[in-house]
Design a protein around this motif. Structure first.
Motif, short mmCIF file in Angstrom:
data_model
loop_
_atom_site.label_atom_id
_atom_site.label_comp_id
_atom_site.label_asym_id
_atom_site.label_seq_id
_atom_site.Cartn_x
_atom_site.Cartn_y
_atom_site.Cartn_z
N TRP A 21 31.34 40.78 37.97
CA TRP A 21 32.00 42.08 38.04
C TRP A 21 33.46 41.97 37.61
O TRP A 21 33.99 42.86 36.93
CB TRP A 21 31.91 42.64 39.45
CG TRP A 21 30.54 43.09 39.82
CD1 TRP A 21 29.64 42.44 40.60
CD2 TRP A 21 29.89 44.29 39.39
NE1 TRP A 21 28.47 43.16 40.70
CE2 TRP A 21 28.59 44.31 39.97
CE3 TRP A 21 30.27 45.36 38.58
CZ2 TRP A 21 27.70 45.34 39.76
CZ3 TRP A 21 29.37 46.40 38.37
CH2 TRP A 21 28.11 46.37 38.95
N ILE A 22 34.12 40.88 37.96
CA ILE A 22 35.51 40.70 37.55
C ILE A 22 35.61 40.56 36.04
O ILE A 22 36.47 41.19 35.39
CB ILE A 22 36.11 39.47 38.26
CG1 ILE A 22 36.21 39.73 39.77
CG2 ILE A 22 37.48 39.14 37.69
CD1 ILE A 22 36.66 38.51 40.56
N PRO A 61 30.37 38.28 42.28
CA PRO A 61 31.72 38.84 42.07
C PRO A 61 32.34 38.41 40.76
O PRO A 61 33.10 39.17 40.14
CB PRO A 61 32.50 38.30 43.27
CG PRO A 61 31.76 37.08 43.71
CD PRO A 61 30.32 37.36 43.44
N GLY A 62 32.04 37.19 40.30
CA GLY A 62 32.62 36.74 39.03
C GLY A 62 32.19 37.59 37.87
O GLY A 62 32.99 37.89 36.97
N ALA A 121 35.07 43.91 34.39
CA ALA A 121 36.25 44.77 34.51
C ALA A 121 37.32 44.36 33.50
O ALA A 121 37.96 45.22 32.86
CB ALA A 121 36.79 44.71 35.93
N VAL A 122 37.53 43.05 33.33
CA VAL A 122 38.54 42.59 32.36
C VAL A 122 38.16 43.00 30.94
O VAL A 122 39.01 43.47 30.17
CB VAL A 122 38.68 41.05 32.47
CG1 VAL A 122 39.56 40.51 31.34
CG2 VAL A 122 39.28 40.67 33.82
#
Length: 334
Positions: free
Chosen positions: A46-47, A43-44, A50-51
């Motif tokens: 993907w976050i 998840p990190g 996105a940023v």
């Protein structure tokens, strides 16, 4: 020791009765190919992705929609003859300076590795001097060199001169720019070449010497080709810096790309920003072309060092497309 009849020997944990078929043997495990492999969740990543995408989208949106950039004037100036003439001068200065600087760097590196103490000392002093003095100072000093020496002569020291030159005729704006950049470039190139020569394994020198090969042949055919693996990426990085350093020749009255943009900006003050964007775009194009050449040259000289050559951008795109198709098929099948 005999075992009583009717007793059973246990060799491990008991198998549940419902898992044992009528044959008396446990069911075989499910084939590995039929088992579904679950990817590791990150998840990190993907976050963070996105940023980064949001930031890139905001920057692109600001570049496109901000009227301050005046993209219509950018299109007008991009291929104007004055800009292209300055671009041609930038290419000429960069090409001549790169060739002369590399040649001087090779000679300085060989002198630095020479057993002669005089050659080592001269090479070290030259490298120390031109790496310490800013390039703009070197250019301005050469531009005003005629104030110190109006004539240049070749002859016997403290004796008669055989040839005499008028310095003002020799020191044209192009000559001052090329000589200044070449002198500065040779100092940095010498360290790049020296580091590449020292990176060659000592066993290569010993093996070539054991075969009785001449020194010149050893250097040209064995040592230098292996040193190029280390020299090329470092020198191309230096070459990119040289292309950007050509913008300083504007201060010695040579209208290169930056000089042309600067002079037109003073004539058209309302177009300063689009003119700077034109110069920035052309510098990006030039450095990108050099980077592409660097990749293929590195790939060529890595043939004897790597078992598998690094893929080209086109090969990477094809491989990524094949992986994407295979992933889509697997997702569709499940």
């Amino acid at each position: 020791m005999s075992q009583p009849s009717g007793s059973a020997v246990s060799f491990g944990p008991a198998t549940p009765a419902e898992a044992i078929p009528r044959t008396g043997f446990p069911a075989p495990p499910e084939p590995v190919a039929a088992q579904r492999v679950l990817p590791l969740r990150r998840p990190g990543r993907w976050i963070l992705t996105a940023v980064v995408l949001v930031l890139v989208a905001q920057i692109a949106h600001g570049l496109v929609t901000n009227p301050f950039y005046q993209w219509d004037r950018f299109r007008y100036w991009f291929l104007r003859p004055a800009v292209l003439d300055g671009l041609l001068i930038t290419l000429e200065v960069a090409l001549y300076s790169a060739l002369l600087g590399l040649l001087g760097g090779i000679l300085l590196a060989l002198a630095r590795l020479s057993p002669s103490p005089v050659l080592r000392a001269v090479s070290w002093v030259y490298t120390w001097l031109f790496r310490s003095v800013p390039l703009i100072v070197v250019l301005l000093f050469l531009y005003n060199f005629s104030a110190l020496y109006q004539t240049l002569s070749l002859g016997v020291p403290f004796g008669p001169a055989f040839l005499t030159f008028d310095e003002s005729r020799l020191a044209t704006d192009m000559a001052v720019a090329v000589v200044g950049l070449s002198l500065n470039e040779a100092a940095y190139a010498s360290e790049v070449v020296r580091g590449g020569l020292l990176s060659v394994d000592q066993g290569q020198h010993e093996a070539a010497s054991a075969l009785g090969l001449p020194k010149r042949y050893r250097f040209v055919r064995i040592v230098f080709p292996q040193a190029l693996r280390s020299i090329v990426p470092n020198y191309v990085n230096q070459l990119i810096g040289l292309i950007k350093s050509t913008s300083l020749v504007f201060y010695v009255s040579l209208l290169d790309l930056f000089g042309s943009v600067q002079s037109m900006g003073s004539t058209y003050p309302g177009d300063i920003v689009p003119l700077l964007l034109v110069a920035t775009t052309w510098y990006l194009i030039l450095t990108s072309v050099v980077s592409v050449v660097q990749f293929h040259v590195e790939r060529y000289y890595s043939r004897g060092a790597l078992r598998t050559l690094p893929p080209t951008p086109l090969q990477k795109a094809r491989s990524g497309l094949r992986d994407l198709r295979a992933r889509v098929r697997r997702e569709t099948a499940t």
